[in-house]
Design a protein around this motif. Structure first.
Motif, PDB file in Angstrom:
ATOM      1  N   LEU A 138       0.829  -1.206   0.000  1.00 11.59           N
ATOM      2  CA  LEU A 138       0.000   0.000   0.000  1.00 11.59           C
ATOM      3  C   LEU A 138       0.864   1.256   0.000  1.00 11.59           C
ATOM      4  O   LEU A 138       0.471   2.286  -0.563  1.00 11.59           O
ATOM      5  CB  LEU A 138      -0.921   0.003   1.224  1.00 11.59           C
ATOM      6  N   ALA A 139       2.041   1.171   0.616  1.00  7.84           N
ATOM      7  CA  ALA A 139       2.940   2.328   0.679  1.00  7.84           C
ATOM      8  C   ALA A 139       3.419   2.769  -0.698  1.00  7.84           C
ATOM      9  O   ALA A 139       3.896   3.905  -0.860  1.00  7.84           O
ATOM     10  CB  ALA A 139       4.140   2.010   1.568  1.00  7.84           C
ATOM     11  N   ASP A 140       3.283   1.886  -1.697  1.00  7.29           N
ATOM     12  CA  ASP A 140       3.735   2.221  -3.048  1.00  7.29           C
ATOM     13  C   ASP A 140       2.688   2.992  -3.846  1.00  7.29           C
ATOM     14  O   ASP A 140       2.946   3.377  -4.988  1.00  7.29           O
ATOM     15  CB  ASP A 140       4.096   0.938  -3.810  1.00  7.29           C
ATOM     16  N   ILE A 141       1.515   3.203  -3.271  1.00  6.50           N
ATOM     17  CA  ILE A 141       0.467   3.935  -3.976  1.00  6.50           C
ATOM     18  C   ILE A 141       0.805   5.429  -3.946  1.00  6.50           C
ATOM     19  O   ILE A 141       0.959   6.022  -2.877  1.00  6.50           O
ATOM     20  CB  ILE A 141      -0.914   3.687  -3.343  1.00  6.50           C
ATOM     21  N   GLY A 142       0.902   6.019  -5.128  1.00  8.08           N
ATOM     22  CA  GLY A 142       1.259   7.426  -5.217  1.00  8.08           C
ATOM     23  C   GLY A 142       0.219   8.289  -5.891  1.00  8.08           C
ATOM     24  O   GLY A 142       0.482   9.442  -6.219  1.00  8.08           O
ATOM     25  N   VAL A 143      -0.981   7.738  -6.125  1.00  8.25           N
ATOM     26  CA  VAL A 143      -2.062   8.506  -6.734  1.00  8.25           C
ATOM     27  C   VAL A 143      -3.119   8.791  -5.671  1.00  8.25           C
ATOM     28  O   VAL A 143      -3.173   8.109  -4.646  1.00  8.25           O
ATOM     29  CB  VAL A 143      -2.693   7.742  -7.922  1.00  8.25           C
ATOM     30  N   PRO A 144      -3.960   9.799  -5.889  1.00 10.30           N
ATOM     31  CA  PRO A 144      -4.999  10.092  -4.891  1.00 10.30           C
ATOM     32  C   PRO A 144      -5.962   8.919  -4.714  1.00 10.30           C
ATOM     33  O   PRO A 144      -6.424   8.324  -5.691  1.00 10.30           O
ATOM     34  CB  PRO A 144      -5.734  11.303  -5.483  1.00 10.30           C
ATOM     35  N   VAL A 145      -6.264   8.591  -3.463  1.00 10.37           N
ATOM     36  CA  VAL A 145      -7.180   7.492  -3.132  1.00 10.37           C
ATOM     37  C   VAL A 145      -8.204   7.995  -2.125  1.00 10.37           C
ATOM     38  O   VAL A 145      -7.858   8.688  -1.164  1.00 10.37           O
ATOM     39  CB  VAL A 145      -6.424   6.284  -2.539  1.00 10.37           C
ATOM     40  N   THR A 146      -9.452   7.625  -2.358  1.00  9.86           N
ATOM     41  CA  THR A 146     -10.510   7.878  -1.378  1.00  9.86           C
ATOM     42  C   THR A 146     -11.070   6.541  -0.920  1.00  9.86           C
ATOM     43  O   THR A 146     -11.360   5.670  -1.742  1.00  9.86           O
ATOM     44  CB  THR A 146     -11.639   8.736  -1.977  1.00  9.86           C
ATOM     45  N   VAL A 147     -11.180   6.389   0.387  1.00 12.11           N
ATOM     46  CA  VAL A 147     -11.708   5.163   0.982  1.00 12.11           C
ATOM     47  C   VAL A 147     -13.128   5.435   1.449  1.00 12.11           C
ATOM     48  O   VAL A 147     -13.354   6.241   2.359  1.00 12.11           O
ATOM     49  CB  VAL A 147     -10.826   4.703   2.168  1.00 12.11           C
ATOM     50  N   TRP A 148     -14.088   4.765   0.823  1.00 13.38           N
ATOM     51  CA  TRP A 148     -15.502   4.880   1.171  1.00 13.38           C
ATOM     52  C   TRP A 148     -15.928   3.620   1.913  1.00 13.38           C
ATOM     53  O   TRP A 148     -15.604   2.508   1.516  1.00 13.38           O
ATOM     54  CB  TRP A 148     -16.355   5.022  -0.087  1.00 13.38           C
ATOM     55  N   HIS A 149     -16.676   3.795   2.981  1.00 11.75           N
ATOM     56  CA  HIS A 149     -17.176   2.643   3.726  1.00 11.75           C
ATOM     57  C   HIS A 149     -18.458   3.030   4.446  1.00 11.75           C
ATOM     58  O   HIS A 149     -18.648   4.193   4.808  1.00 11.75           O
ATOM     59  CB  HIS A 149     -16.138   2.165   4.750  1.00 11.75           C
ATOM     60  N   GLY A 150     -19.327   2.045   4.626  1.00 15.23           N
ATOM     61  CA  GLY A 150     -20.576   2.272   5.347  1.00 15.23           C
ATOM     62  C   GLY A 150     -20.468   1.841   6.794  1.00 15.23           C
ATOM     63  O   GLY A 150     -19.685   0.953   7.136  1.00 15.23           O
ATOM     64  N   GLY A 151     -21.270   2.452   7.625  1.00 11.10           N
ATOM     65  CA  GLY A 151     -21.270   2.105   9.045  1.00 11.10           C
ATOM     66  C   GLY A 151     -22.115   0.896   9.379  1.00 11.10           C
ATOM     67  O   GLY A 151     -22.076   0.408  10.506  1.00 11.10           O
ATOM     68  N   HIS A 152     -22.901   0.399   8.393  1.00 14.76           N
ATOM     69  CA  HIS A 152     -23.761  -0.771   8.598  1.00 14.76           C
ATOM     70  C   HIS A 152     -23.369  -1.844   7.590  1.00 14.76           C
ATOM     71  O   HIS A 152     -24.083  -2.099   6.618  1.00 14.76           O
ATOM     72  CB  HIS A 152     -25.234  -0.393   8.429  1.00 14.76           C
TER      73      HIS A 152
END
Length: 293
Positions: free
Chosen positions: A231-245
């Motif tokens: 994961l440390a090699d990722i150099g592009v913008p990333v958004t992490v989406w997740h639900g609470g349910h």
């Protein structure tokens, strides 16, 4: 290039099946489907991309639908397939979106195809099996606990677990799929599991499993071992989406990813579930579009 199903000849002799609505050279969104799913388009997602002048591309991972199995594949192996797919469709730069089991595969492309990927998003994606400080199975419904217990026993045990489920899903309907998911559906997801969306989920399950359990089996085995990239090699913008349910991939997976992907944006939506989250695709695309700009 015409819209619809296509196949790509891979260098090792395999076939990769995909679906695209994108012109050569057009900015596009490549959607990595969940587990188990085929590269079947869901019209509202395609429409949302086209409204922003993006093409929409998706594909079936090896072993699903018309894509040849790649036994023993790792998560990282998808990058080679995706690069060949992009070349075949004359697509230079794309945004990656990975839903559920597609999440790790979108991240693999972000890490390994940084010259082609402008931004990435994971939707209810799993964290690495060896994620430090995360108890990977905590909060999952019993159905997932049983599935990953079989995964840890090895390929033969997992095959015995999956075969009867796959047999039931070859002709699955929306109603029987909802019943079969059982405790994996939270109240939020059960409410979302209706109409066109429910029919799409049944359709993509039927297509994915029409050639057997192999894609599902190889996905699970790949999740439970080293992913083949950092994961440390990722150099592009990333958004992490997740639900609470989310009883399929509990929220701590998203929290962990947001903390460990360099520069990642955190979008934890307390009122969404595992399935309902993808219906926020307009907002997801707006984030990606901002990153691309």
């Amino acid at each position: 290039m015409p819209e619809g199903i296509f196949t790509v000849d891979l260098p090792d002799g395999r076939l990769l099946e995909g679906w695209a609505s994108a012109e050569s050279g057009q900015p596009a969104v490549l959607f990595h489907v969940g587990t188990p799913s085929a590269g079947t388009p869901f019209a509202p997602l395609v429409d949302a991309a086209q409204a922003r002048r993006y093409g929409f591309v998706t594909y079936s991972r090896p072993g699903y639908a018309g894509s040849t199995r790649l036994e023993g594949r790792s998560v990282a192996d998808c990058a080679h397939d995706v690069a060949t797919l992009l070349d075949a469709r004359s697509l230079e730069r794309v945004a990656m979106v990975g839903w559920s089991g597609g999440g790790p595969h979108a991240l693999a492309c972000a890490a390994l195809l940084s010259d082609r990927v402008i931004a990435a998003a994971t939707l209810a994606g799993v964290a690495p099996w060896d994620a430090e400080g995360l108890v990977w199975l905590d909060g999952m419904a019993d159905e997932n606990l049983e599935e990953f217990a079989a995964t840890l026993e090895g390929e033969d045990a997992l095959l015995r677990f999956l075969e009867p489920i796959v047999g039931d899903r070859v002709d699955v309907t929306a109603e029987s799929l909802a019943a079969g998911l059982g405790g994996l559906l939270t109240d939020v997801d059960r409410a979302a599991f209706t109409g066109e969306f429910a029919e799409f989920l049944a359709e993509t399950n039927r297509a994915a499993l029409s050639t057997g359990p192999w894609g599902w089996l190889d996905d699970d085995l790949a999740f439970a071992r080293d992913w083949g990239f950092a994961l440390a090699d990722i150099g592009v913008p990333v958004t992490v989406w997740h639900g609470g349910h989310d009883a399929m991939v509990p929220t701590p997976h998203g929290e962990w990813l947001a903390q460990h992907i360099p520069g990642a944006r955190r979008r934890i939506l307390g009122d969404e579930g595992h399935l309902s989250l993808v219906l926020r695709f307009d907002a997801i695309l707006d984030d990606l579009h901002a990153d691309a700009a």
